[in-house]
Design a protein around this motif. Structure first.
Motif, PDB file in Angstrom:
ATOM      1  N   ILE A   1     -13.109  -6.786  -8.357  1.00  0.00           N
ATOM      2  CA  ILE A   1     -13.764  -5.499  -8.149  1.00  0.00           C
ATOM      3  C   ILE A   1     -13.714  -4.741  -9.470  1.00  0.00           C
ATOM      4  CG2 ILE A   1     -13.619  -3.270  -6.972  1.00  0.00           C
ATOM      5  CD1 ILE A   1     -12.413  -4.740  -4.575  1.00  0.00           C
ATOM      6  N   THR A   2     -14.854  -4.154  -9.836  1.00  0.00           N
ATOM      7  CA  THR A   2     -14.946  -3.358 -11.049  1.00  0.00           C
ATOM      8  C   THR A   2     -15.614  -2.034 -10.702  1.00  0.00           C
ATOM      9  OG1 THR A   2     -15.127  -5.338 -12.420  1.00  0.00           O
ATOM     10  CG2 THR A   2     -15.888  -3.273 -13.402  1.00  0.00           C
TER      11      THR A   2
ATOM     12  N   GLN B   1     -10.565  -6.344 -11.234  1.00  0.00           N
ATOM     13  CA  GLN B   1      -9.311  -6.329 -10.473  1.00  0.00           C
ATOM     14  C   GLN B   1      -9.389  -7.386  -9.377  1.00  0.00           C
ATOM     15  OE1 GLN B   1      -6.429  -4.452 -10.888  1.00  0.00           O
ATOM     16  NE2 GLN B   1      -5.675  -5.780  -9.297  1.00  0.00           N
ATOM     17  N   PRO B   2      -8.431  -8.322  -9.329  1.00  0.00           N
ATOM     18  CA  PRO B   2      -8.510  -9.394  -8.342  1.00  0.00           C
ATOM     19  C   PRO B   2      -8.303  -8.912  -6.909  1.00  0.00           C
ATOM     20  CG  PRO B   2      -6.465  -9.560  -9.583  1.00  0.00           C
ATOM     21  CD  PRO B   2      -7.263  -8.442 -10.192  1.00  0.00           C
ATOM     22  N   TYR B   3      -9.028  -9.549  -6.010  1.00  0.00           N
ATOM     23  CA  TYR B   3      -8.784  -9.363  -4.587  1.00  0.00           C
ATOM     24  C   TYR B   3      -9.163 -10.644  -3.872  1.00  0.00           C
ATOM     25  CZ  TYR B   3     -13.693  -8.653  -3.048  1.00  0.00           C
ATOM     26  OH  TYR B   3     -15.014  -8.803  -2.725  1.00  0.00           O
TER      27      TYR B   3
ATOM     28  N   GLU C   1      -1.950 -10.644   3.057  1.00  0.00           N
ATOM     29  CA  GLU C   1      -0.617 -11.193   2.782  1.00  0.00           C
ATOM     30  C   GLU C   1       0.172 -10.391   1.753  1.00  0.00           C
ATOM     31  OE1 GLU C   1      -1.472 -15.213   1.614  1.00  0.00           O
ATOM     32  OE2 GLU C   1      -2.035 -15.808   3.646  1.00  0.00           O
ATOM     33  N   ASP C   2      -0.277  -9.238   1.350  1.00  0.00           N
ATOM     34  CA  ASP C   2       0.439  -8.365   0.407  1.00  0.00           C
ATOM     35  C   ASP C   2       0.737  -9.021  -0.940  1.00  0.00           C
ATOM     36  OD1 ASP C   2       0.455  -6.098   2.031  1.00  0.00           O
ATOM     37  OD2 ASP C   2       2.261  -6.758   3.075  1.00  0.00           O
ATOM     38  N   LYS C   3      -0.142  -9.869  -1.403  1.00  0.00           N
ATOM     39  CA  LYS C   3       0.007 -10.447  -2.746  1.00  0.00           C
ATOM     40  C   LYS C   3      -0.537  -9.462  -3.777  1.00  0.00           C
ATOM     41  CE  LYS C   3       1.622 -14.344  -1.261  1.00  0.00           C
ATOM     42  NZ  LYS C   3       2.995 -14.704  -1.412  1.00  0.00           N
ATOM     43  N   PRO C   4      -0.177  -9.629  -5.059  1.00  0.00           N
ATOM     44  CA  PRO C   4      -0.668  -8.716  -6.101  1.00  0.00           C
ATOM     45  C   PRO C   4      -2.191  -8.705  -6.181  1.00  0.00           C
ATOM     46  CG  PRO C   4       1.125 -10.060  -6.946  1.00  0.00           C
ATOM     47  CD  PRO C   4       0.751 -10.622  -5.590  1.00  0.00           C
ATOM     48  N   GLY C   5      -2.738  -7.527  -6.383  1.00  0.00           N
ATOM     49  CA  GLY C   5      -4.184  -7.317  -6.420  1.00  0.00           C
ATOM     50  C   GLY C   5      -4.519  -6.186  -5.473  1.00  0.00           C
ATOM     51  N   THR C   6      -5.774  -5.895  -5.326  1.00  0.00           N
ATOM     52  CA  THR C   6      -6.173  -4.790  -4.466  1.00  0.00           C
ATOM     53  C   THR C   6      -6.885  -5.311  -3.230  1.00  0.00           C
ATOM     54  OG1 THR C   6      -7.143  -2.577  -4.465  1.00  0.00           O
ATOM     55  CG2 THR C   6      -8.426  -4.319  -5.563  1.00  0.00           C
ATOM     56  N   ASN C   7      -7.368  -4.405  -2.413  1.00  0.00           N
ATOM     57  CA  ASN C   7      -8.137  -4.761  -1.223  1.00  0.00           C
ATOM     58  C   ASN C   7      -8.944  -3.535  -0.812  1.00  0.00           C
ATOM     59  OD1 ASN C   7      -6.531  -3.215   0.911  1.00  0.00           O
ATOM     60  ND2 ASN C   7      -4.943  -4.442  -0.092  1.00  0.00           N
ATOM     61  N   PRO C   8      -9.986  -3.728  -0.028  1.00  0.00           N
ATOM     62  CA  PRO C   8     -10.845  -2.600   0.347  1.00  0.00           C
ATOM     63  C   PRO C   8     -10.108  -1.464   1.058  1.00  0.00           C
ATOM     64  CG  PRO C   8     -11.983  -4.650   0.765  1.00  0.00           C
ATOM     65  CD  PRO C   8     -10.565  -5.014   0.409  1.00  0.00           C
ATOM     66  N   GLU C   9      -9.147  -1.797   1.913  1.00  0.00           N
ATOM     67  CA  GLU C   9      -8.447  -0.748   2.664  1.00  0.00           C
ATOM     68  C   GLU C   9      -7.579   0.108   1.739  1.00  0.00           C
ATOM     69  OE1 GLU C   9     -10.213  -3.596   4.900  1.00  0.00           O
ATOM     70  OE2 GLU C   9      -8.470  -4.097   3.664  1.00  0.00           O
ATOM     71  N   GLU C  10      -6.956  -0.503   0.749  1.00  0.00           N
ATOM     72  CA  GLU C  10      -6.167   0.248  -0.226  1.00  0.00           C
ATOM     73  C   GLU C  10      -7.062   1.204  -1.016  1.00  0.00           C
ATOM     74  OE1 GLU C  10      -2.900  -1.303  -3.184  1.00  0.00           O
ATOM     75  OE2 GLU C  10      -4.885  -1.769  -4.002  1.00  0.00           O
ATOM     76  N   LEU C  11      -8.242   0.745  -1.345  1.00  0.00           N
ATOM     77  CA  LEU C  11      -9.177   1.590  -2.088  1.00  0.00           C
ATOM     78  C   LEU C  11      -9.671   2.745  -1.221  1.00  0.00           C
ATOM     79  CD1 LEU C  11     -11.150  -1.215  -3.946  1.00  0.00           C
ATOM     80  CD2 LEU C  11      -9.336   0.259  -4.867  1.00  0.00           C
ATOM     81  N   ILE C  12      -9.887   2.499   0.065  1.00  0.00           N
ATOM     82  CA  ILE C  12     -10.265   3.577   0.985  1.00  0.00           C
ATOM     83  C   ILE C  12      -9.124   4.591   1.100  1.00  0.00           C
ATOM     84  CG2 ILE C  12     -10.772   4.146   3.405  1.00  0.00           C
ATOM     85  CD1 ILE C  12     -12.273   1.421   3.512  1.00  0.00           C
ATOM     86  N   ALA C  13      -7.884   4.100   1.204  1.00  0.00           N
ATOM     87  CA  ALA C  13      -6.725   4.992   1.293  1.00  0.00           C
ATOM     88  C   ALA C  13      -6.628   5.868   0.044  1.00  0.00           C
ATOM     89  CB  ALA C  13      -5.444   4.188   1.494  1.00  0.00           C
ATOM     90  N   ALA C  14      -6.806   5.274  -1.122  1.00  0.00           N
ATOM     91  CA  ALA C  14      -6.753   6.048  -2.369  1.00  0.00           C
ATOM     92  C   ALA C  14      -7.869   7.084  -2.404  1.00  0.00           C
ATOM     93  CB  ALA C  14      -6.852   5.112  -3.574  1.00  0.00           C
ATOM     94  N   ALA C  15      -9.060   6.676  -2.007  1.00  0.00           N
ATOM     95  CA  ALA C  15     -10.194   7.601  -2.003  1.00  0.00           C
ATOM     96  C   ALA C  15      -9.958   8.747  -1.031  1.00  0.00           C
ATOM     97  CB  ALA C  15     -11.484   6.857  -1.645  1.00  0.00           C
ATOM     98  N   HIS C  16      -9.409   8.449   0.146  1.00  0.00           N
ATOM     99  CA  HIS C  16      -9.206   9.496   1.142  1.00  0.00           C
ATOM    100  C   HIS C  16      -8.123  10.472   0.701  1.00  0.00           C
ATOM    101  CE1 HIS C  16      -8.981  10.592   5.684  1.00  0.00           C
ATOM    102  NE2 HIS C  16      -9.760  11.406   5.008  1.00  0.00           N
ATOM    103  N   ALA C  17      -7.013   9.959   0.176  1.00  0.00           N
ATOM    104  CA  ALA C  17      -5.944  10.838  -0.299  1.00  0.00           C
ATOM    105  C   ALA C  17      -6.451  11.743  -1.416  1.00  0.00           C
ATOM    106  CB  ALA C  17      -4.747  10.012  -0.778  1.00  0.00           C
ATOM    107  N   GLY C  18      -7.176  11.177  -2.356  1.00  0.00           N
ATOM    108  CA  GLY C  18      -7.690  11.962  -3.474  1.00  0.00           C
ATOM    109  C   GLY C  18      -8.724  12.982  -3.045  1.00  0.00           C
ATOM    110  N   CYS C  19      -9.631  12.578  -2.198  1.00  0.00           N
ATOM    111  CA  CYS C  19     -10.705  13.468  -1.732  1.00  0.00           C
ATOM    112  C   CYS C  19     -10.133  14.636  -0.931  1.00  0.00           C
ATOM    113  CB  CYS C  19     -11.697  12.665  -0.895  1.00  0.00           C
ATOM    114  SG  CYS C  19     -13.107  13.622  -0.326  1.00  0.00           S
TER     115      CYS C  19
END
Length: 143
Positions: free
Chosen positions: A21-22, A31-33, A40-58
């Motif tokens: 994802i860029t 950024q790998p996903y 499985e909580d491996k290193p990298g990101t995922n769509p839900e984490e990005l939504i959480a970041a966007a919601h907290a920031g917004c």
């Protein structure tokens, strides 16, 4: 009108494949996903984490604007968003975003704080786009 861009590249199957994802700003650059970062909580990101970041920031920025309009300025606001992904039929659904806020705001009373926090919760653009339950636990710190 403001447009923001991000793009994803995927190679392979759903479970064994890998993607990147860029974002337009470059904050995320290739950024790998993949299945392992999402389920499985491996290193990298995922769509839900990005939504959480966007919601907290917004939400936090929306509250800053609500406070400003009411004549208040926060010393500090810390918001966490926990996004829940649940199985739904043959797929999955983002079912909830739970916001938790701790704020230090000089001169505000609890009732006004609650009113403005609720307005930000329902009024921020990310809240409006989510087809999920949104909850808010807001704590006014006396710091």
């Amino acid at each position: 009108m403001i447009n923001r861009r991000a793009h994803a590249v995927w190679q392979g199957t759903g479970k064994e494949g890998k993607g990147t994802i860029t974002t337009q700003s470059g904050v995320l650059a290739d950024q790998p996903y993949g299945f392992n970062t999402r389920f499985e909580d491996k290193p990298g990101t995922n769509p839900e984490e990005l939504i959480a970041a966007a919601h907290a920031g917004c939400f936090t920025m929306a509250l800053a604007f609500q406070l400003q309009a009411a004549g208040f300025t926060a010393t500090e606001m810390k918001t966490e968003s926990v996004v829940t992904l649940e199985k739904e039929g043959d797929g999955f659904k983002v079912s909830k975003s739970a916001l938790t806020l701790t704020a230090t705001i000089p001169g505000i009373d609890q009732a006004k704080f609650d009113e403005l926090a609720h307005a930000a919760e329902t009024g921020c653009p990310i809240s409006k786009v989510l087809n999920a339950e949104i909850t808010l636990k807001a704590t006014l710190s006396q710091g």
